[in-house]
Write an enzyme that holds these catalytic residues in place. Structure first.
Site, PDB file in Angstrom:
ATOM      1  N   ARG A 153     -20.750 -26.442 -53.130  1.00  0.00           N
ATOM      2  CA  ARG A 153     -20.851 -27.083 -54.311  1.00  0.00           C
ATOM      3  C   ARG A 153     -20.052 -28.358 -53.935  1.00  0.00           C
ATOM      4  NH1 ARG A 153     -20.860 -22.607 -52.717  1.00  0.00           N
ATOM      5  NH2 ARG A 153     -18.465 -22.511 -52.814  1.00  0.00           N
ATOM      6  N   CYS A 201     -15.661 -20.006 -60.278  1.00  0.00           N
ATOM      7  CA  CYS A 201     -15.625 -21.194 -59.295  1.00  0.00           C
ATOM      8  C   CYS A 201     -15.609 -22.533 -60.388  1.00  0.00           C
ATOM      9  CB  CYS A 201     -16.772 -21.044 -58.550  1.00  0.00           C
ATOM     10  SG  CYS A 201     -17.075 -22.642 -57.418  1.00  0.00           S
ATOM     11  N   THR A 242     -15.694 -25.726 -59.441  1.00  0.00           N
ATOM     12  CA  THR A 242     -16.421 -26.759 -59.112  1.00  0.00           C
ATOM     13  C   THR A 242     -18.137 -26.611 -59.700  1.00  0.00           C
ATOM     14  OG1 THR A 242     -15.202 -27.264 -56.900  1.00  0.00           O
ATOM     15  CG2 THR A 242     -17.328 -28.212 -57.226  1.00  0.00           C
ATOM     16  N   THR A 295     -11.287 -29.490 -56.007  1.00  0.00           N
ATOM     17  CA  THR A 295     -12.260 -30.146 -55.220  1.00  0.00           C
ATOM     18  C   THR A 295     -12.475 -31.685 -56.062  1.00  0.00           C
ATOM     19  OG1 THR A 295     -14.101 -29.559 -56.582  1.00  0.00           O
ATOM     20  CG2 THR A 295     -13.293 -28.380 -54.454  1.00  0.00           C
ATOM     21  N   LYS A 346     -10.625 -19.766 -47.127  1.00  0.00           N
ATOM     22  CA  LYS A 346     -11.843 -19.316 -47.215  1.00  0.00           C
ATOM     23  C   LYS A 346     -12.286 -18.669 -46.044  1.00  0.00           C
ATOM     24  CE  LYS A 346     -14.196 -22.446 -50.493  1.00  0.00           C
ATOM     25  NZ  LYS A 346     -14.726 -21.566 -51.498  1.00  0.00           N
ATOM     26  N   CYS A 348      -8.966 -24.936 -58.230  1.00  0.00           N
ATOM     27  CA  CYS A 348      -9.880 -24.131 -57.201  1.00  0.00           C
ATOM     28  C   CYS A 348      -9.355 -22.860 -57.231  1.00  0.00           C
ATOM     29  CB  CYS A 348      -9.690 -24.929 -55.975  1.00  0.00           C
ATOM     30  SG  CYS A 348     -10.632 -24.398 -54.778  1.00  0.00           S
TER      31      CYS A 348
END
Length: 233
Positions: free
Chosen positions: A52, A82, A84, A124, A161, A192
């Protein structure tokens, strides 16, 4: 329960650990005496969804396809842990015909509810753009990391991640939070979904708003009929 709960459709995998944390919260927050009291959840945990954070990656089209499939499988309301990816909320709702619970709105409202005037967002660039708009609508200022520090934050996110949630990564996240406080943030938004995997309320001197937890609570409330199903925006 007097009415049958709504079926929850989850667009997940962005990233997988954050999705599992959200699902665990939904389960834990649901009052149940037996299996049948829990909410039916149809989840598409799709780590192959394009990044993304990369413009033109085609993430929106993939998310729309996932949402349509969830609707076809019987989902009645959607959630997406999520931040983003909420840039594609409109496309997701048009493709599925289902409402999407707005995690960005929940996070911004909670930040405003603290009485703070300036919110620091760890997220982000795409998530920050969304929060900037939502916070401005609530007459709040946005505090972000300087460019170099933002790059370092993203490096921390990609470590998480990759499965690294050790002390070094936790220390990095604490430092990012402290940098926002030093820049004038009065409340901290975990913009995030990887952030809460390594940082909790005791790890920052600011009040921590966790939109992922808020999304889980809202998902339970909507599916159980405690709160109205959101309108399609």
């Amino acid at each position: 329960m007097t009415t049958k709960p709504l079926v929850l459709g989850v667009l997940g995998g962005m990233g997988p650990a954050a999705t599992l944390a959200y699902l665990a919260r939904v389960q834990a927050l649901t009052p149940a005496e037996r299996d049948q009291d829990h909410i039916r959840v149809i989840a598409d945990i799709n780590p192959q969804a394009p990044d993304r954070n990369v413009p033109g990656s085609g993430a929106g089209e993939v998310l729309a396809e996932m949402a349509g499939a969830l609707a076809g499988a019987g989902a009645q309301v959607l959630a997406m842990p999520c931040n983003t990816a909420h840039a594609h909320a409109g496309l997701i709702q048009r493709a599925s015909g289902l409402p999407l619970i707005d995690m960005i709105g929940l996070g911004a409202a909670a930040a405003a509810g603290t009485g703070a005037r300036r919110a620091g967002v760890l997220g982000t660039k795409g998530a920050i753009r969304l929060y900037r708009e939502y916070l401005a609508a609530r007459a709040m200022g946005l505090v972000v990391l300087p460019a170099e520090a933002q790059e370092a934050f993203m490096a921390t996110i990609y470590k998480i991640k990759a499965g690294d949630t050790g002390e070094e990564v936790r220390a990095e996240m604490r430092a990012h939070a402290e940098a926002l406080r030093a820049e004038g943030a009065e409340v901290l938004v975990a913009g995030c979904t990887e952030v809460p995997l390594v940082m909790g309320p005791r790890d920052t001197r600011l009040e921590l708003v966790d939109p992922g937890e808020l999304l889980a609570r809202k998902s339970v409330a909507v599916c159980l009929g405690w709160e109205a199903k959101p309108a399609i925006s």
